[in-house]
Design a protein around this motif. Sequence first.
Motif, PDB file in Angstrom:
ATOM      1  N   ASN A   1       0.793  -1.186   0.031  1.00 15.78           N
ATOM      2  CA  ASN A   1      -0.077  -0.037   0.048  1.00 15.78           C
ATOM      3  C   ASN A   1       0.818   1.127  -0.020  1.00 15.78           C
ATOM      4  OD1 ASN A   1       0.530   1.034   2.822  1.00 15.78           O
ATOM      5  ND2 ASN A   1      -0.564  -0.854   3.497  1.00 15.78           N
ATOM      6  N   THR A   2       0.399   2.338   0.096  1.00 16.60           N
ATOM      7  CA  THR A   2       1.059   3.576  -0.411  1.00 16.60           C
ATOM      8  C   THR A   2       1.408   4.382   1.206  1.00 16.60           C
ATOM      9  OG1 THR A   2      -1.122   4.802  -0.471  1.00 16.60           O
ATOM     10  CG2 THR A   2      -0.263   4.067  -2.479  1.00 16.60           C
ATOM     11  N   THR A   3       1.127   3.681   2.431  1.00 13.52           N
ATOM     12  CA  THR A   3       1.498   3.965   3.559  1.00 13.52           C
ATOM     13  C   THR A   3       2.728   4.107   3.993  1.00 13.52           C
ATOM     14  OG1 THR A   3      -1.033   3.727   4.229  1.00 13.52           O
ATOM     15  CG2 THR A   3       0.514   4.243   5.997  1.00 13.52           C
ATOM     16  N   GLN A   4       3.427   5.454   3.978  1.00  9.33           N
ATOM     17  CA  GLN A   4       4.831   5.354   4.444  1.00  9.33           C
ATOM     18  C   GLN A   4       5.145   4.883   5.598  1.00  9.33           C
ATOM     19  OE1 GLN A   4       7.452   5.966   2.099  1.00  9.33           O
ATOM     20  NE2 GLN A   4       6.419   7.177   0.509  1.00  9.33           N
ATOM     21  N   GLU A   5       4.531   5.191   6.695  1.00  4.91           N
ATOM     22  CA  GLU A   5       4.600   4.808   7.938  1.00  4.91           C
ATOM     23  C   GLU A   5       4.610   3.124   7.922  1.00  4.91           C
ATOM     24  OE1 GLU A   5       2.771   8.815   7.916  1.00  4.91           O
ATOM     25  OE2 GLU A   5       2.204   6.886   6.893  1.00  4.91           O
ATOM     26  N   MET A   6       3.713   2.499   7.411  1.00  8.62           N
ATOM     27  CA  MET A   6       3.654   1.148   7.410  1.00  8.62           C
ATOM     28  C   MET A   6       4.917   0.467   6.772  1.00  8.62           C
ATOM     29  SD  MET A   6       0.771  -1.562   6.603  1.00  8.62           S
ATOM     30  CE  MET A   6      -0.009  -1.030   8.144  1.00  8.62           C
ATOM     31  N   THR A   7       5.368   1.262   5.758  1.00 13.35           N
ATOM     32  CA  THR A   7       6.702   0.685   5.083  1.00 13.35           C
ATOM     33  C   THR A   7       7.849   0.771   5.978  1.00 13.35           C
ATOM     34  OG1 THR A   7       5.855   1.724   2.758  1.00 13.35           O
ATOM     35  CG2 THR A   7       8.315   1.070   3.032  1.00 13.35           C
ATOM     36  N   ALA A   8       7.785   1.728   6.814  1.00  3.88           N
ATOM     37  CA  ALA A   8       9.146   2.158   7.625  1.00  3.88           C
ATOM     38  C   ALA A   8       8.955   0.870   8.739  1.00  3.88           C
ATOM     39  CB  ALA A   8       8.837   3.487   8.267  1.00  3.88           C
ATOM     40  N   GLU A   9       7.706   0.537   9.295  1.00  2.00           N
ATOM     41  CA  GLU A   9       7.529  -0.503  10.166  1.00  2.00           C
ATOM     42  C   GLU A   9       7.762  -1.773   9.826  1.00  2.00           C
ATOM     43  OE1 GLU A   9       6.947  -2.098  13.747  1.00  2.00           O
ATOM     44  OE2 GLU A   9       6.761  -0.041  13.341  1.00  2.00           O
ATOM     45  N   ILE A  10       7.552  -2.109   8.551  1.00  4.48           N
ATOM     46  CA  ILE A  10       7.882  -3.339   7.796  1.00  4.48           C
ATOM     47  C   ILE A  10       9.500  -3.529   7.592  1.00  4.48           C
ATOM     48  CG2 ILE A  10       7.609  -4.773   5.585  1.00  4.48           C
ATOM     49  CD1 ILE A  10       4.821  -3.358   5.292  1.00  4.48           C
ATOM     50  N   VAL A  11      10.249  -2.351   7.347  1.00  6.48           N
ATOM     51  CA  VAL A  11      11.475  -2.350   7.195  1.00  6.48           C
ATOM     52  C   VAL A  11      12.275  -2.519   8.400  1.00  6.48           C
ATOM     53  CG1 VAL A  11      13.592  -1.125   6.517  1.00  6.48           C
ATOM     54  CG2 VAL A  11      11.424  -1.067   4.965  1.00  6.48           C
ATOM     55  N   ARG A  12      11.854  -1.728   9.416  1.00  4.68           N
ATOM     56  CA  ARG A  12      12.289  -2.156  10.672  1.00  4.68           C
ATOM     57  C   ARG A  12      12.383  -3.560  11.121  1.00  4.68           C
ATOM     58  NH1 ARG A  12      10.242   3.005  12.164  1.00  4.68           N
ATOM     59  NH2 ARG A  12       8.464   2.021  12.755  1.00  4.68           N
ATOM     60  N   GLY A  13      11.346  -4.299  10.878  1.00  5.24           N
ATOM     61  CA  GLY A  13      11.222  -5.474  11.115  1.00  5.24           C
ATOM     62  C   GLY A  13      11.995  -6.714  10.165  1.00  5.24           C
ATOM     63  N   ALA A  14      11.968  -6.308   9.022  1.00  2.00           N
ATOM     64  CA  ALA A  14      12.827  -7.163   8.027  1.00  2.00           C
ATOM     65  C   ALA A  14      14.243  -6.756   8.617  1.00  2.00           C
ATOM     66  CB  ALA A  14      12.713  -6.269   6.729  1.00  2.00           C
ATOM     67  N   ARG A  15      14.682  -5.787   8.810  1.00  2.00           N
ATOM     68  CA  ARG A  15      16.130  -5.336   9.255  1.00  2.00           C
ATOM     69  C   ARG A  15      16.751  -6.316  10.696  1.00  2.00           C
ATOM     70  NH1 ARG A  15      16.461   1.156   7.711  1.00  2.00           N
ATOM     71  NH2 ARG A  15      16.762   0.493   5.531  1.00  2.00           N
ATOM     72  N   SER A  16      15.673  -6.218  11.408  1.00  2.00           N
ATOM     73  CA  SER A  16      15.920  -7.039  12.703  1.00  2.00           C
ATOM     74  C   SER A  16      16.136  -8.627  12.624  1.00  2.00           C
ATOM     75  CB  SER A  16      14.634  -6.887  13.668  1.00  2.00           C
ATOM     76  OG  SER A  16      13.564  -7.414  13.257  1.00  2.00           O
ATOM     77  N   ALA A  17      15.419  -8.991  11.350  1.00  5.28           N
ATOM     78  CA  ALA A  17      15.523 -10.374  11.032  1.00  5.28           C
ATOM     79  C   ALA A  17      16.694 -10.586  10.162  1.00  5.28           C
ATOM     80  CB  ALA A  17      14.177 -10.915  10.132  1.00  5.28           C
ATOM     81  N   ALA A  18      17.185  -9.704   9.543  1.00  5.55           N
ATOM     82  CA  ALA A  18      18.063  -9.994   8.569  1.00  5.55           C
ATOM     83  C   ALA A  18      19.688 -10.359   9.158  1.00  5.55           C
ATOM     84  CB  ALA A  18      18.442  -8.749   7.618  1.00  5.55           C
ATOM     85  N   GLY A  19      20.275 -11.266   8.437  1.00  2.84           N
ATOM     86  CA  GLY A  19      21.739 -11.409   9.048  1.00  2.84           C
ATOM     87  C   GLY A  19      22.685 -10.153   8.614  1.00  2.84           C
ATOM     88  N   GLN A  20      23.941 -10.576   9.192  1.00  8.71           N
ATOM     89  CA  GLN A  20      24.796  -9.601   9.035  1.00  8.71           C
ATOM     90  C   GLN A  20      25.369  -9.312   7.670  1.00  8.71           C
ATOM     91  OE1 GLN A  20      28.484 -10.268  11.499  1.00  8.71           O
ATOM     92  NE2 GLN A  20      29.347  -8.426  11.243  1.00  8.71           N
ATOM     93  N   GLY A  21      25.420  -8.152   6.985  1.00 13.15           N
ATOM     94  CA  GLY A  21      25.977  -8.284   5.792  1.00 13.15           C
ATOM     95  C   GLY A  21      24.917  -7.806   4.664  1.00 13.15           C
ATOM     96  N   THR A  22      23.552  -8.127   5.271  1.00  9.13           N
ATOM     97  CA  THR A  22      22.063  -7.935   4.356  1.00  9.13           C
ATOM     98  C   THR A  22      21.776  -6.510   4.522  1.00  9.13           C
ATOM     99  OG1 THR A  22      21.629 -10.396   4.485  1.00  9.13           O
ATOM    100  CG2 THR A  22      19.942  -8.801   3.962  1.00  9.13           C
ATOM    101  N   THR A  23      21.505  -5.841   3.719  1.00  4.49           N
ATOM    102  CA  THR A  23      21.058  -4.261   3.603  1.00  4.49           C
ATOM    103  C   THR A  23      19.520  -4.749   2.918  1.00  4.49           C
ATOM    104  OG1 THR A  23      23.128  -3.517   2.834  1.00  4.49           O
ATOM    105  CG2 THR A  23      21.195  -1.993   2.508  1.00  4.49           C
ATOM    106  N   VAL A  24      18.574  -3.866   3.829  1.00  8.34           N
ATOM    107  CA  VAL A  24      17.151  -4.106   3.474  1.00  8.34           C
ATOM    108  C   VAL A  24      16.775  -2.377   3.117  1.00  8.34           C
ATOM    109  CG1 VAL A  24      14.893  -4.537   4.374  1.00  8.34           C
ATOM    110  CG2 VAL A  24      16.683  -5.903   5.011  1.00  8.34           C
TER     111      VAL A  24
END
Length: 239
Positions: free
Chosen positions: A9-32
């Motif tokens: 969707n077009t809600t930037q705040e939700m994108t930011a929240e999703i990216v935070r969750g993705a980064r917390s799961a990502a391994g070292q060396g992975t850029t999200v």
Amino acid sequence: MRIVVTNCNTTQEMTAEIVRGARSAAGQGTTVTGLTPAWGPESAEGWLDSYLSAAAVLDTLRTHDGPPYDAVVMAGFGEHGREGVRELVDVPVVDITEAAAHLACLLGRRYGVVTTLERSRGQIEDSLELAGVGRNCAAVVGTGLGVLDLGDTGRTQAAFLAAAERARDAGAEVLVLGCAGMTGLQRAVGEKLGLPVVDGVAAAVKLAEALVTMGLRTSRAGSLAKPVPKRRTWGAGRD
């Protein structure tokens, strides 16, 4: 490794929240990096929203002119467009719907999905069937909350717990968060439920990393073969 996460969707705040969750799961060396469609629904909640969202996400990736990426994570639970994106790009594409379901199947015989509105159940069930994991789903249960209501943490947790109990009563041994906006909720409610809770965003990121590390890409045989470019003929002869 660079992973692009597409919001549905077009809600930037939700994108930011999703990216935070993705980064917390990502391994070292992975850029999200998160991508938000420039047009489409503010929140995807139904068939029409889902089809519009699919077109918007495809258009966003088709016109993307940022740094190259190694994988795409589609952060729309039960939304359309998964197969189209796999046909469009040349890197692995992981949808949070099937990623969460596949991991849930490794943790128990049957899983349940707790999502937002009841009206989303049909498209989620269809998406799970298309991904080949529908037979293991005990129930898809709505919380009664809209996508943009998920920012109220206390209300969301209470609604999730009530819906999760219904899913457990239906035979679910594992629970799946049925909306990208629920990312992070598994930590708050997992212990209270006594069941494993799978977050689709985290699941998709880890599976995307695995595919890239293993050097695997989408098959180009059969249904996902690259389409032959078409010469535009409609409107020919018009001024």
